[in-house]
Structures are given as structure tokens and as C-alpha cells.
Design a protein around this motif. Structure first.
Motif, PDB file in Angstrom:
ATOM      1  N   LYS A   1      14.395  -3.174  -4.291  1.00  0.00           N
ATOM      2  CA  LYS A   1      15.323  -3.231  -3.135  1.00  0.00           C
ATOM      3  C   LYS A   1      14.439  -1.898  -3.083  1.00  0.00           C
ATOM      4  O   LYS A   1      14.319  -0.936  -4.519  1.00  0.00           O
ATOM      5  N   SER A   2      13.891  -0.939  -1.634  1.00  0.00           N
ATOM      6  CA  SER A   2      13.743   0.089  -1.684  1.00  0.00           C
ATOM      7  C   SER A   2      14.203   0.913  -0.824  1.00  0.00           C
ATOM      8  O   SER A   2      14.756  -0.109   0.252  1.00  0.00           O
TER       9      SER A   2
ATOM     10  N   LYS B   1      10.751   4.047  -2.173  1.00  0.00           N
ATOM     11  CA  LYS B   1      10.660   4.576  -3.238  1.00  0.00           C
ATOM     12  C   LYS B   1      11.761   3.288  -3.523  1.00  0.00           C
ATOM     13  O   LYS B   1      12.243   2.750  -2.920  1.00  0.00           O
ATOM     14  N   PHE B   2      11.701   2.951  -4.682  1.00  0.00           N
ATOM     15  CA  PHE B   2      12.015   1.719  -5.014  1.00  0.00           C
ATOM     16  C   PHE B   2      13.334   1.693  -6.341  1.00  0.00           C
ATOM     17  O   PHE B   2      13.107   2.418  -7.270  1.00  0.00           O
ATOM     18  N   LEU B   3      14.394   1.453  -6.372  1.00  0.00           N
ATOM     19  CA  LEU B   3      15.681   1.361  -6.698  1.00  0.00           C
ATOM     20  C   LEU B   3      15.128   1.069  -8.527  1.00  0.00           C
ATOM     21  O   LEU B   3      14.738  -0.717  -8.899  1.00  0.00           O
ATOM     22  N   SER B   4      16.075   0.770  -9.387  1.00  0.00           N
ATOM     23  CA  SER B   4      15.889   0.943 -10.939  1.00  0.00           C
ATOM     24  C   SER B   4      16.833  -0.170 -11.680  1.00  0.00           C
ATOM     25  O   SER B   4      17.690   0.345 -10.559  1.00  0.00           O
ATOM     26  N   HIS B   5      16.483  -0.984 -12.192  1.00  0.00           N
ATOM     27  CA  HIS B   5      17.829  -1.531 -12.912  1.00  0.00           C
ATOM     28  C   HIS B   5      17.267  -1.663 -14.467  1.00  0.00           C
ATOM     29  O   HIS B   5      16.251  -1.523 -14.609  1.00  0.00           O
TER      30      HIS B   5
ATOM     31  N   LEU C   1      15.244 -12.542 -12.899  1.00  0.00           N
ATOM     32  CA  LEU C   1      14.086 -12.382 -12.553  1.00  0.00           C
ATOM     33  C   LEU C   1      13.134 -12.136 -11.754  1.00  0.00           C
ATOM     34  O   LEU C   1      12.294 -11.391 -10.997  1.00  0.00           O
ATOM     35  N   HIS C   2      14.261 -12.518 -10.634  1.00  0.00           N
ATOM     36  CA  HIS C   2      14.011 -12.366  -8.983  1.00  0.00           C
ATOM     37  C   HIS C   2      13.915 -11.362  -8.426  1.00  0.00           C
ATOM     38  O   HIS C   2      13.913 -10.807  -7.038  1.00  0.00           O
ATOM     39  N   LEU C   3      14.695 -10.360  -8.831  1.00  0.00           N
ATOM     40  CA  LEU C   3      14.640  -9.139  -7.724  1.00  0.00           C
ATOM     41  C   LEU C   3      14.525  -7.972  -8.505  1.00  0.00           C
ATOM     42  O   LEU C   3      14.007  -7.249  -8.150  1.00  0.00           O
TER      43      LEU C   3
END
Length: 479
Positions: free
Chosen positions: A188-189, A227-231, A238-240
């Protein structure tokens, strides 16, 4: 990287295992010391068997005198292409350290780490790449080594440096990343909005003025707005995550952090009641433990082909780059968040010292300009007034003239003049401004690096590890 960590061709300068595929994430260094004895059959006698492929001269027992040479210091037999070298009893302290190392490394293997051990080499060979290994030298010399009088023991110490390389496979990295709740980029970006209007023009002008002071780092020059969201990492999702290759998904700093956490919590309960690599280093079992750098720091190719270490050396860690801003994002990527935050604080502190130093210089020059008009200094330096002062001590001291302290009074005026009152008020305001500016900078980096909640996670993880060690240490023995 230590130059003694040689590896076969294709392993890329010792940064990988002997197969050239598995990356070295951590290195453990230790010194070994053992003792050779002369008598075969002595207590604690050891035999070291080395498989010979025919490249070593192995002496046979020719004639009938072969049975009479069994009592020699070093004996070499030929038994099905196996060279047997008799080595004397080891030092008890070294034997204990060896047992601790074996248990500790066995526990590391149980934790999932892959281990590669270097051949033990002598102290002089340990710092010279390309030298033959210690055991090869022993075998080649054993064919001709003889002791004239076998009844008198002849001992000498053999010591050197040993290296243990550690590699964390994907299964270990993913498991520990989930346990430590390490935040990693997802698919997700979002796009950063560009500031418009007067503020946008001012920002563009400021960036153009600061362009000569910016380091030439590709990540900073590109100025990507994506920018990419981090989690927090999870093996069930893993697919996320933005996983292009499993070998490069975790950067070097994250891999080193994960392996260090395993080293820190791995315990030795059978040979010694200790926990972690730090305790073992303090007890002398290991000399040090460290990750490796990414190759040489000297740039040999084009600027576009430089690795992170070469970029840091050229654009940050040399005197010629003192006027440039620090590549904080690259420092964080290479060394981790803690080191990145430290140098970010140091950069803010150094930048804000510039106005403080300018005000201090102005105050100093004001003192230099007014020293000749300072009334107290003029009166003290006027020898015509002839002020006579009382003795500084009883008996041994005599009366003295105030004019002898003229140089001290003039020097003190340079730093203690009416302008220093303004400087004191300015520094109190400067301290408050520095604290507020660093808070803003810290919050910005915390948001940019996804460090929110990092301290709480580290504290909870440390408590959990301590409880596990307490349970293992106090578990009753089963009969």
C-alpha cells in the motif's frame, strides 16, 4: 570486514559463506590455546585425524623400527589414507571455554541459525589472507618432526584466532521479525501532496539554495513522492508486504538486529549459568561479535555503482564533506534506527551551535574593543596610583602592588563584560529553542521511519526474554 575472513572464490570477499550464496550476518571471534605434549598415552591425550587426499606427505612405518617410534612427540600413521596427529592435553580453562562455545553454538543452531566455522589458524596467519590453514601446516610438518629424547616432555603452546560465521535464513528472519514486531513496507502506497502557493515557492527557493550542501545520494536526489505504508511483520499476511526477493526484503541493519537479538537471549545452562553473547565476551569465551560491512569503503567503479558503505564514506565520513548535510536516511538504513537518531540529534545540535557561536564571538570582540576603556582595568594597570595590597598569607608573604594583576584584569574583561549579560539571556532562550526544534525533528523522523511505539515493544520484549531465561534456569532436573 576483517581481512582474515577469507572464503573461496565466488564468495565475494568473505561476505558470504563458502557456497557464495548465504550472506554472513554476524561473526563471532575467539582465541584458542592448546598445549602439545611429548608422551603418547599421557592423561588427557588427544588425537586429531585429518583425511588426506594424497597431497600431504604421510610417512609410513618402514622397516622393523616403526614400532619403536611410538613414544615420539608427534606421531603420524597411515591408516586408510588418514593422517593421525597426536596432540597433547589442552589447558583446562580452554577446555571449559571450548565446551561453552560448543553448547552455545549448538543452541544457536537449534534457534535456526546456520553456522560456518573457519579453520583454526595461527596468530600470524590470522591476519594474512591466502595463508595455509593451521592443520595443513601441522600435517605437512608432522612427517619430518622428530624428538631426540622421547623420555623428557617437550611442550609449547599453540594459539590462534577462530571465526564463526552466522547466517539467518528466511524462516528465522520472518519468525524473529514477527516476534520483535518489526515494521516493514507493505504494498500500500500513497503520494505526497506538493505544497503550492507562497509556501511552495519558498520551499523551492530554499531547496535550490541548499542544493550545493546536499549529499549526492541517489535516494535523496530522486526525491520520490511515493511512500509505502509500513506495518508490523506477520507471517500469516505475507501477501500484503512488498516482497520482491526474500534475500533482499530484510536490509542488512534489520538482519544484524535480528541475529543480535538471538545472540543476546541464547543461554548456556549445561556448562555455565550465563545468558547472551555479552556475558560470554565478558568471561573471555569469545573475544568479540560483530556484523560485517558491505565490502570495501573505497570506490573503484562509477558513482552509480557505489554501495551504501562507499556512499557514506564519500558523502559523510570524510573531512572533505564537512559542509554537507548528513544523509540521515542512508545512515538509518545502514546502521539502524538508534544510530540514525543519534546522528540526527548530533546534526541538529551542531547546526544550532552556529548562531550561539556567532553571538559568543560578537561578545568576545566587544570585550576586545572596550578593554582599553574599562575603568576597573585602567585603575589596576595605572602604576602611578601605587595601590599596595595586604599580604596573601601570614609570615612568608609580603605586601604587593595591585598593578601586578593588570594582565589578569584585562583578560577577564574579554569574557566578563556587560555584553555577557545579553549572552546569558540568549543562551537560556537558545536552550529552549533547541529542545523544541529537536522535538519537532524527532517526531518527523519517528513518523518517517515508523518508530511509533518502538520503546514499548523493546521493553515488553526484554521482559519476556528475561522471564524465559528465569524459567529455564530454575527448571528442576528430570530423573
Amino acid at each position: 570486514a576483517p581481512k582474515s575472513l577469507d572464503s573461496p572464490q565466488g564468495s565475494r570477499s568473505g561476505l558470504y559463506f563458502g557456497d557464495g550464496k548465504r550472506k554472513v550476518d554476524y561473526v563471532l571471534v575467539y582465541h584458542y590455546r592448546r598445549r602439545r605434549a611429548s608422551l603418547r598415552g599421557s592423561p588427557g591425550h588427544h588425537r586429531l585425524s585429518i583425511i588426506s587426499n594424497g597431497s600431504f606427505p604421510v610417512s609410513g612405518g618402514g622397516g622393523g623400527g616403526g614400532a619403536k617410534k611410538d613414544a615420539q612427540d608427534v606421531r603420524v600413521e597411515q591408516q586408510q589414507d588418514v593422517a593421525v596427529v597426536d596432540v597433547g592435553a589442552a589447558d583446562p580453562a580452554e577446555e571449559e571455554k571450548l565446551q561453552i562455545r560448543e553448547e552455545f553454538e549448538a543452541n544457536l543452531a537449534d534457534a535456526g541459525l546456520e553456522i560456518e566455522r573457519d579453520k583454526e589458524v595461527s596468530g600470524s596467519d590470522a591476519v594474512r589472507p591466502g595463508r595455509r590453514a593451521f592443520l595443513t601446516a601441522v600435517v605437512s610438518a608432522a612427517a619430518t618432526l622428530r624428538v631426540p629424547n622421547p623420555t623428557q616432555p617437550r611442550t609449547h603452546k599453540v594459539h590462534g584466532v577462530g571465526f564463526v560465521r552466522l547466517h539467518a535464513p528466511w524462516q528465522v528472519l520472518s519468525r524473529e521479525a514477527e516476534f520483535l514486531k518489526i515494521k516493514l513496507p507493505t504494498k500500500k502506497s500513497y503520494e505526497l501532496k506538493e505544497v503550492k502557493g507562497f509556501s511552495g515557492k519558498m520551499n523551492a527557493m530554499w531547496r535550490k539554495l541548499n542544493q550545493p550542501f546536499q549529499p549526492k545520494v541517489p535516494q535523496m536526489l530522486s526525491q520520490s513522492r511515493t511512500k509505502f505504508l509500513s506495518h508490523s511483520f506477520s507471517r500469516d499476511k505475507l501477501h500484503l508486504y512488498n516482497i520482491k526477493q526474500k534475500d533482499t526484503f530484510f536490509d542488512n541493519a534489520t538482519r544484524s538486529r535480528i541475529v543480535y537479538e538471538i545472540l543476546r537471549r541464547t543461554s548456556c545452562t549445561r556448562t555455565c549459568q550465563s545468558m547472551g553473547i555479552t556475558t560470554l565476551i565478558a568471561n573471555g569465551v569469545y573475544d568479540s561479535a560483530f556484523p560485517l560491512h558491505d565490502g570495501d569503503f573505497k570506490s573503484t567503479g562509477k558513482e552509480e555503482e557505489r554501495n551504501d558503505r562507499q556512499l557514506l564514506h564519500d558523502e559523510w565520513a570524510r573531512y572533505g564533506a564537512f559542509y554537507k548535510y548528513q544523509p540521515i536516511d542512508l545512515i538509518r538504513k545502514y546502521f539502524g534506527e538508534k544510530i540514525g537518531l543519534y546522528f540526527a540529534w548530533l546534526g541538529v545540535y551542531t547546526q544550532l551551535l552556529i548562531p550561539a557561536s556567532l553571538v559568543g564571538i560578537i561578545v568576545f570582540f566587544y570585550g576586545c574593543a572596550t578593554v582599553d576603556t574599562n575603568v576597573p582595568s585602567l585603575e589596576m594597570c595605572d602604576e602611578r596610583q601605587n595601590f599596595t595590597m595586604c599580604p596573601l598569607c601570614d609570615g612568608a608573604c609580603d605586601y604587593w602592588h595591585l598593578s601586578t594583576a593588570c594582565s589578569t584584569a584585562r583578560a577577564s574583561h574579554l569574557f566578563d563584560n556587560p555584553a555577557t549579560v545579553f549572552f546569558a539571556i540568549f543562551m537560556s532562550l537558545w536552550a529552549a529553542m533547541f529542545m523544541e526544534h529537536w522535538k519537532r525533528r524527532q517526531m518527523s523522523l519517528t513518523y518517517s521511519w515508523d518508530l511509533s511505539g518502538l520503546e514499548d515493544e523493546e521493553v515488553s520484549g526484554a521482559v519476556h526474554q528475561s522471564l524465559n531465561f528465569f524459567q529455564v534456569s530454575h527448571e528442576p532436573e528430570r530423573t
